[in-house]
Design a protein around this motif. Structure first.
Motif, short mmCIF file in Angstrom:
data_model
loop_
_atom_site.label_atom_id
_atom_site.label_comp_id
_atom_site.label_asym_id
_atom_site.label_seq_id
_atom_site.Cartn_x
_atom_site.Cartn_y
_atom_site.Cartn_z
N ASP A 222 22.16 92.37 55.51
CA ASP A 222 22.85 93.45 54.79
C ASP A 222 24.37 93.41 54.96
O ASP A 222 25.09 94.16 54.28
N ASN A 223 24.85 92.62 55.92
CA ASN A 223 26.29 92.69 56.24
C ASN A 223 26.98 91.33 56.19
O ASN A 223 27.95 91.08 56.91
N VAL A 224 26.49 90.46 55.32
CA VAL A 224 27.06 89.11 55.23
C VAL A 224 28.55 89.17 54.85
O VAL A 224 29.37 88.42 55.39
N ASP A 225 28.91 90.09 53.97
CA ASP A 225 30.31 90.16 53.55
C ASP A 225 31.22 90.56 54.71
O ASP A 225 32.31 90.00 54.89
N GLU A 226 30.74 91.52 55.52
CA GLU A 226 31.54 91.94 56.68
C GLU A 226 31.65 90.78 57.69
O GLU A 226 32.71 90.56 58.29
N LEU A 227 30.55 90.06 57.87
CA LEU A 227 30.59 88.91 58.78
C LEU A 227 31.55 87.85 58.26
O LEU A 227 32.30 87.24 59.03
N ALA A 228 31.55 87.64 56.95
CA ALA A 228 32.47 86.65 56.35
C ALA A 228 33.91 87.08 56.57
O ALA A 228 34.77 86.26 56.93
N ASP A 229 34.20 88.39 56.40
CA ASP A 229 35.57 88.86 56.61
C ASP A 229 36.02 88.59 58.04
O ASP A 229 37.14 88.12 58.28
N ALA A 230 35.13 88.88 58.99
CA ALA A 230 35.49 88.66 60.40
C ALA A 230 35.70 87.17 60.65
O ALA A 230 36.72 86.74 61.21
N ALA A 231 34.74 86.35 60.24
CA ALA A 231 34.81 84.91 60.51
C ALA A 231 36.04 84.29 59.85
O ALA A 231 36.79 83.53 60.46
N GLU A 232 36.26 84.64 58.59
CA GLU A 232 37.34 84.00 57.84
C GLU A 232 38.73 84.50 58.24
O GLU A 232 39.74 83.92 57.84
N SER A 233 38.77 85.58 59.06
CA SER A 233 40.07 86.05 59.53
C SER A 233 40.70 85.03 60.49
O SER A 233 41.89 85.11 60.79
N THR A 234 39.91 84.07 60.97
CA THR A 234 40.42 83.10 61.96
C THR A 234 40.86 81.79 61.33
O THR A 234 41.34 80.90 62.04
#
Ligand SMILES: CC(C)(COP(=O)([O-])OP(=O)([O-])OC[C@H]1O[C@@H](n2cnc3c(N)ncnc32)[C@H](O)[C@@H]1OP(=O)([O-])[O-])[C@@H](O)C(=O)NCCC(=O)NCCSC(=O)C[C@@](C)(O)CC(=O)[O-]
Ligand SMILES: NC(=O)C1=CN([C@@H]2O[C@H](COP(=O)(O)OP(=O)(O)OC[C@H]3O[C@@H](n4cnc5c(N)ncnc54)[C@H](OP(=O)(O)O)[C@@H]3O)[C@@H](O)[C@H]2O)C=CC1
Length: 409
Positions: A153-165
């Motif tokens: 349900d939270n793939v987009d939030e995980l992508a935002d966190a991961a891609e912030s690096t």
């Protein structure tokens, strides 16, 4: 700092003022390396002069090795040129192979000349993505299922966190695997031209922080071995890791007969009995003859992570006759499931490795990003195909032992 003498630096270690790995903080990298060599040579009694005769500034290897002593020199040869009809690389290329196995370059060279006589080999990257799979501890299967659901349900939030690096990496998907009170989340990234293991690890670390703060799960290890990095694993053979790439070609019968001294039927039969049935009986993950040879030698030449030859050799070779019995041509292919390659980062910037990438025309970032690493994967796949063809033919014509007796001793 740069005028510190090698002997003074070595004395500081002998007197316990400095540790062996601290020398670069007190002298330039070449002086530090020379002092370390002196100390290790004294302690071991070994002559390290040739290890010390390297042809690039030691500073260039700073991000690649600690406690540097010098460099091992592996001879490099070329096979080809060979016509590569790839999705990212559509041209003729020489293939750089760094090896100590006599007859290997000759074999790949013969395979390249056969592929060329057949009009070249096609190659395509059919899947791409670098993975990192952390393991989380949960209370029980109820909590495990809830975590898997939360992740979906939270793939987009995980992508935002991961891609912030990272400015290049993109999270493609996250696949949960549950085993009792363990949850493994296999994160897969498009890492463009980087092999991507550092990039994916850093990005996944950030995503794990979010998971821990939003769920009851507790991170046990950032790598839970379902990634799977540097170990033989069926998950990579099936799902892929890095680039999944295939090369194939149709070799006219007369080319097989005149250049490989055998027939399409003999090669197809050996492939079935050796690479397919023999490998199945052995419980092998590699249904091929010697893909590891080309992967390892091109990895060494181009600055790839040599431990990832383990996954790079996850390959299946197929060979079939095409056409009328007795007059058929040979269709041959090799599919590498998990070839982890990059043209930026890691060892790719080292001077000799960067030159070998330039020889292939793929040094640095591609335009668009990712195309240089795709091109490198295609070149390695075509080299692997050449090697498979030549070795299968040598087995068919019973030339394997004589070739190695002549060229490899
Ligand atoms: C050795 C050959 C190629 C001879 O093969 P040949 O057909 O007798 O040689 P040739 O003198 O007629 O030359 C044919 C072509 O081979 C190349 N070639 C020939 N000699 C050279 C050379 N010195 N340097 C560079 N290229 C060479 C070159 O392309 C040449 O064409 P040309 O350019 O002359 O028109 C052949 O017998 C062969 O490929 N044997 C197989 C060797 C091999 O593949 N070894 C790989 C390692 S084996 C191993 O590590 C894994 C294993 C076996 O344990 C895995 C398993 O279980 O299967
Ligand atoms: N950490 C680990 O667990 C492991 C590490 N390794 C090691 O990791 C290294 C490889 O990691 P890797 O992440 O590939 O390399 P690097 O850590 O060297 O990072 C490469 C960086 O290059 C930048 N970059 C510039 N241009 C491009 C482009 N065109 N495409 C992609 N990235 C670009 C990216 O920066 P940005 O992200 O800012 O966009 C990227 O993160 C090797 O040394 C290997 O031995 C190996 C196995 C495990």
């Amino acid at each position: 700092m740069t005028d510190v003498d090698v002997d003074d630096l070595a004395d500081s270690v002998r007197e316990g003022e400095l540790r062996l790995h601290e020398l670069e903080e007190h002298a330039d990298a070449d002086v530090a390396t020379a002092a370390r060599r002196l100390l290790v040579s004294e302690q071991s009694g070994a002559d390290l002069e040739t290890i010390g005769s390297y042809g690039f500034p030691a500073e260039a290897a700073g991000p690649n090795v600690e406690n540097m002593l010098g460099a091992v020199q592996v001879p490099i040869g070329v096979a080809g040129p060979v016509r590569i009809r790839g999705g990212a690389l559509d041209d003729e290329r020489y293939l750089p192979l760094a090896t100590t196995e006599g007859a290997l370059v000759a074999s790949v060279n013969r395979g390249c000349s056969v592929l060329d006589a057949a009009g070249g080999a096609s190659a395509r990257v059919t899947k791409s993505g670098m993975t990192r799979a952390p393991v989380f501890k949960v209370e029980d299967v109820v909590e495990a299922e809830a975590l898997a659901e939360w992740v979906r349900d939270n793939v987009d939030e995980l992508a935002d966190a991961a891609e912030s690096t990272t400015s290049h990496g993109e999270l493609l998907d996250v696949t949960p695997y549950v085993v009792g009170d363990n949850v493994y989340l296999r994160f897969r990234y498009d890492t463009k031209d980087a092999m991507g293991m550092n990039m994916a690890t850093i990005a996944t670390g950030e995503a794990c922080d979010l998971i821990e703060s939003e769920t009851g799960a507790s991170l046990v290890a950032l790598s839970g071995n379902l990634c799977t990095d540097k170990k033989p694993a069926a998950v990579n053979a099936i799902e892929g890791r890095g680039r999944t790439v295939t090369a194939d070609a149709i070799i006219p019968r007369d080319v097989v007969e005149s250049r490989l001294h055998t027939t399409p039927e003999a090669i197809a039969e050996i492939n079935t009995r050796k690479n397919l049935v023999g490998s199945a009986k052995a419980g092998s993950l590699g249904f091929n003859a010697h893909v590891a040879n080309v992967v390892a030698s091109m990895f060494l030449a181009t600055g790839q992570d040599e431990a990832q030859v383990v996954e790079g050799a996850n390959a299946i070779t197929t060979a079939r006759t095409r056409g009328d019995p007795g007059d058929a041509d040979l269709y041959v292919s090799v599919s590498l499931a998990s070839l982890e390659v990059g043209t930026v980062g890691g060892g790719t910037k080292l001077p000799t490795q960067s030159e070998a990438l330039s020889l292939l025309g793929v040094a640095g970032g591609g335009d668009p990003p990712g195309t240089n690493a795709d091109a490198l994967a295609e070149a390695i796949a075509v080299g692997a195909l050449a090697g498979e063809l030549s070795l299968l033919a040598a087995l068919a014509s019973r030339h394997l032992s004589s070739a190695h007796a002549e060229l490899g001793r």
